[in-house]
Scaffold this motif. Sequence first.
Motif, mmCIF file in Angstrom:
data_model
loop_
_atom_site.group_PDB
_atom_site.id
_atom_site.type_symbol
_atom_site.label_atom_id
_atom_site.label_comp_id
_atom_site.label_asym_id
_atom_site.label_seq_id
_atom_site.Cartn_x
_atom_site.Cartn_y
_atom_site.Cartn_z
ATOM 1 N N LYS A 196 -0.490 119.271 57.216
ATOM 2 C CA LYS A 196 0.501 119.116 58.292
ATOM 3 C C LYS A 196 -0.129 118.430 59.504
ATOM 4 O O LYS A 196 0.118 118.796 60.669
ATOM 5 C CB LYS A 196 1.095 120.471 58.687
ATOM 6 C CG LYS A 196 1.810 121.185 57.549
ATOM 7 C CD LYS A 196 2.387 122.518 58.012
ATOM 8 C CE LYS A 196 3.185 123.213 56.907
ATOM 9 N NZ LYS A 196 2.370 123.561 55.738
ATOM 10 N N ASP A 197 -0.938 117.410 59.215
ATOM 11 C CA ASP A 197 -1.696 116.748 60.279
ATOM 12 C C ASP A 197 -1.220 115.326 60.566
ATOM 13 O O ASP A 197 -1.893 114.565 61.265
ATOM 14 C CB ASP A 197 -3.182 116.727 59.923
ATOM 15 C CG ASP A 197 -3.458 116.035 58.586
ATOM 16 O OD1 ASP A 197 -2.490 115.687 57.869
ATOM 17 O OD2 ASP A 197 -4.649 115.850 58.249
ATOM 18 N N GLN A 198 -0.045 114.966 60.037
ATOM 19 C CA GLN A 198 0.526 113.656 60.314
ATOM 20 C C GLN A 198 1.980 113.830 60.753
ATOM 21 O O GLN A 198 2.698 114.683 60.222
ATOM 22 C CB GLN A 198 0.475 112.753 59.077
ATOM 23 C CG GLN A 198 -0.937 112.411 58.616
ATOM 24 C CD GLN A 198 -0.917 111.664 57.293
ATOM 25 O OE1 GLN A 198 -0.544 112.228 56.271
ATOM 26 N NE2 GLN A 198 -1.299 110.409 57.319
ATOM 27 N N VAL A 199 2.388 113.031 61.712
ATOM 28 C CA VAL A 199 3.766 113.068 62.178
ATOM 29 C C VAL A 199 4.472 111.817 61.649
ATOM 30 O O VAL A 199 3.873 110.742 61.551
ATOM 31 C CB VAL A 199 3.834 113.140 63.718
ATOM 32 C CG1 VAL A 199 3.174 111.933 64.368
ATOM 33 C CG2 VAL A 199 5.265 113.286 64.193
ATOM 34 N N SER A 208 -1.246 120.434 69.739
ATOM 35 C CA SER A 208 -0.973 121.529 68.807
ATOM 36 C C SER A 208 -2.211 121.891 67.998
ATOM 37 O O SER A 208 -3.070 121.049 67.734
ATOM 38 C CB SER A 208 0.167 121.137 67.861
ATOM 39 O OG SER A 208 -0.214 120.032 67.053
ATOM 40 N N GLU A 209 -2.269 123.147 67.607
ATOM 41 C CA GLU A 209 -3.320 123.632 66.725
ATOM 42 C C GLU A 209 -2.653 124.267 65.509
ATOM 43 O O GLU A 209 -1.675 124.992 65.635
ATOM 44 C CB GLU A 209 -4.208 124.650 67.444
ATOM 45 C CG GLU A 209 -4.971 124.065 68.625
ATOM 46 C CD GLU A 209 -5.868 125.091 69.284
ATOM 47 O OE1 GLU A 209 -5.921 126.240 68.788
ATOM 48 O OE2 GLU A 209 -6.507 124.742 70.295
ATOM 49 N N GLY A 210 -3.178 123.977 64.328
ATOM 50 C CA GLY A 210 -2.529 124.484 63.121
ATOM 51 C C GLY A 210 -1.264 123.692 62.852
ATOM 52 O O GLY A 210 -1.217 122.476 63.019
ATOM 53 N N ASP A 211 -0.222 124.390 62.475
ATOM 54 C CA ASP A 211 1.054 123.747 62.186
ATOM 55 C C ASP A 211 1.697 123.268 63.487
ATOM 56 O O ASP A 211 2.035 124.083 64.356
ATOM 57 C CB ASP A 211 1.973 124.753 61.482
ATOM 58 C CG ASP A 211 3.300 124.143 61.055
ATOM 59 O OD1 ASP A 211 3.587 122.996 61.438
ATOM 60 O OD2 ASP A 211 4.048 124.833 60.339
#
Length: 207
Positions: A67-70, A193-196
């Motif tokens: 979940k590290d790309q938007v 943000s950190e994590g999700d």
Amino acid sequence: MDRITKIIQETHHRFLNLFCMDVRHRNGEASEYYVASRAKSADDLKAVTHRNDPDGVSIYSVYGEQKDQVVLVKQYRYPLGDYVYEFPAGLVEPGEAMTDAAVREFHEETGLHLQVIPADDMYTKPRFTTVGMTDEACGMVYGYASGVPDNRFEESSEDIQVVLADKKEVRRILKEENVAMMCAYMLLHFLKSEGDPLGFVEMQEKR
């Protein structure tokens, strides 16, 4: 308070219309005020109905196992004569649920599939985009994206590139590229943000 005394519809287009309002200001002076709107007639303007129904929907989604790309789109926009980075977005059809519109538009613009996160109304309710010139309001839908980007579903009038951006690329985009304001603020959130990145979205508490 300013008062609207008369509304004249200047255009009759499918997606966007221009309205001229005769208005009277609080000091008594009269003038004209032009408004661009998704409304089909003067009776549908939010200044008349005072309803905030969503004209469109924007989708904030993340991609990848980490979940590290938007998910962004780089789209050519005629008012700019250039490309601008935005969230996937589109118009809500009459009678269509905003989440259904989000899933449909997301797939049309990106080829990806969207798993919608149910969210409290305060996260999703329609917000006004540029109130000095339009009564347009867009809601926000959040979710997780999957699949392979594919632009074959976009309309011939659209020129869209799908962008899966990690934090490094998001920083570059914010520094160097044209970015829609609503998207830019959420990208700033993504960077911090950190994590999700979507962990802040909450369901409405049952009472």
